[in-house]
Write a protein that holds these residues in place. Structure first.
Motif, PDB file in Angstrom:
ATOM      1  N   ARG A  64      -5.918   1.634  -7.702  1.00  0.00           N
ATOM      2  CA  ARG A  64      -5.711   3.007  -6.776  1.00  0.00           C
ATOM      3  C   ARG A  64      -6.961   3.280  -6.379  1.00  0.00           C
ATOM      4  NH1 ARG A  64      -4.109   7.713 -10.955  1.00  0.00           N
ATOM      5  NH2 ARG A  64      -4.840   9.044  -9.335  1.00  0.00           N
TER       6      ARG A  64
ATOM      7  N   SER B  28      -0.170  11.812   1.597  1.00  0.00           N
ATOM      8  CA  SER B  28      -0.881  12.768   2.388  1.00  0.00           C
ATOM      9  C   SER B  28      -2.064  13.762   1.840  1.00  0.00           C
ATOM     10  CB  SER B  28       0.202  13.215   3.319  1.00  0.00           C
ATOM     11  OG  SER B  28       1.024  14.274   2.313  1.00  0.00           O
TER      12      SER B  28
ATOM     13  N   SER C  90       0.759  -1.149  -0.132  1.00  0.00           N
ATOM     14  CA  SER C  90       0.052   0.171   0.046  1.00  0.00           C
ATOM     15  C   SER C  90       0.862   1.195  -0.076  1.00  0.00           C
ATOM     16  CB  SER C  90      -1.054  -0.091   1.221  1.00  0.00           C
ATOM     17  OG  SER C  90      -1.491  -1.072   1.093  1.00  0.00           O
ATOM     18  N   CYS C  91       0.264   2.163  -0.571  1.00  0.00           N
ATOM     19  CA  CYS C  91       1.107   3.642  -0.755  1.00  0.00           C
ATOM     20  C   CYS C  91       0.107   4.658  -0.422  1.00  0.00           C
ATOM     21  CB  CYS C  91       1.605   3.914  -1.825  1.00  0.00           C
ATOM     22  SG  CYS C  91       2.211   5.484  -2.201  1.00  0.00           S
ATOM     23  N   ALA C  92       0.237   5.020   0.946  1.00  0.00           N
ATOM     24  CA  ALA C  92      -0.626   6.318   1.215  1.00  0.00           C
ATOM     25  C   ALA C  92      -0.129   7.611   1.173  1.00  0.00           C
ATOM     26  CB  ALA C  92      -1.198   5.937   2.875  1.00  0.00           C
TER      27      ALA C  92
ATOM     28  N   TYR D  69      -2.242   0.695  -4.475  1.00  0.00           N
ATOM     29  CA  TYR D  69      -1.852  -0.656  -4.160  1.00  0.00           C
ATOM     30  C   TYR D  69      -0.889  -1.556  -5.212  1.00  0.00           C
ATOM     31  CZ  TYR D  69      -5.714   0.296  -1.060  1.00  0.00           C
ATOM     32  OH  TYR D  69      -6.667   0.905  -0.118  1.00  0.00           O
TER      33      TYR D  69
ATOM     34  N   LYS E 238      -9.411   7.159  -0.912  1.00  0.00           N
ATOM     35  CA  LYS E 238      -8.364   7.103   0.147  1.00  0.00           C
ATOM     36  C   LYS E 238      -7.028   7.502  -0.149  1.00  0.00           C
ATOM     37  CE  LYS E 238     -10.894   2.724   1.652  1.00  0.00           C
ATOM     38  NZ  LYS E 238     -10.862   1.328   2.132  1.00  0.00           N
ATOM     39  N   ASN E 239      -6.800   8.108  -1.225  1.00  0.00           N
ATOM     40  CA  ASN E 239      -5.467   8.723  -1.437  1.00  0.00           C
ATOM     41  C   ASN E 239      -4.583   7.419  -1.490  1.00  0.00           C
ATOM     42  OD1 ASN E 239      -6.618  11.351  -1.949  1.00  0.00           O
ATOM     43  ND2 ASN E 239      -6.501  11.489   0.258  1.00  0.00           N
ATOM     44  N   THR E 240      -4.695   6.267  -2.000  1.00  0.00           N
ATOM     45  CA  THR E 240      -3.865   5.163  -1.664  1.00  0.00           C
ATOM     46  C   THR E 240      -3.816   4.339  -3.126  1.00  0.00           C
ATOM     47  OG1 THR E 240      -4.527   5.094   0.722  1.00  0.00           O
ATOM     48  CG2 THR E 240      -3.686   3.018  -0.321  1.00  0.00           C
TER      49      THR E 240
END
Length: 115
Positions: A71, A25, A21-23, A79, A75-77
């Motif tokens: 994506r 900001s 996962s890549c969150a 995967y 969630k601004n994430t």
């Protein structure tokens, strides 16, 4: 400046799976293309996969058919589902925008494939 936090890495046996996962900001909904990259020890960072705002995906040849990028703009994430992992997939994995000058790179998440 958006900050990126990658997670989900670990030690896995050959043939195993991981989901990274890549969150971000900040919002990624306006970012045309997001991507995953990796850097193995002693090697330069290389591109792994990208996904457009509309969901179109593209993969490096060495992961095609094994990895899936997705994506969630709400969630601004971003995967990366990794299946059929091989020892040569061992690397630190990073995400970033792929449609222009990248944001500052995050710490990445270590993926180690070993028996």
């Amino acid at each position: 400046q958006v900050q990126l936090v990658e997670s989900g890495g670990g030690l896995v046996q050959p043939g195993g799976s991981l989901r990274l996962s890549c969150a971000a900001s900040g919002s990624i909904s306006s970012i045309s293309v997001m991507g995953w990259y990796r850097q193995a020890p002693g090697k330069q960072r290389e591109w792994v996969a990208t996904i457009t705002r509309g969901g179109y995906t593209n993969y490096a040849g060495f992961v095609k058919g094994r990895f899936t990028i997705s994506r969630d703009n709400a969630k601004n994430t971003v995967y990366l589902q990794m299946n059929s992992l091989k020892p040569e997939d061992t690397a630190v994995y990073y995400c970033n925008r792929a449609d222009g000058s990248p944001w500052d790179w995050g710490q990445g998440t270590q993926v180690t494939v070993s028996s």
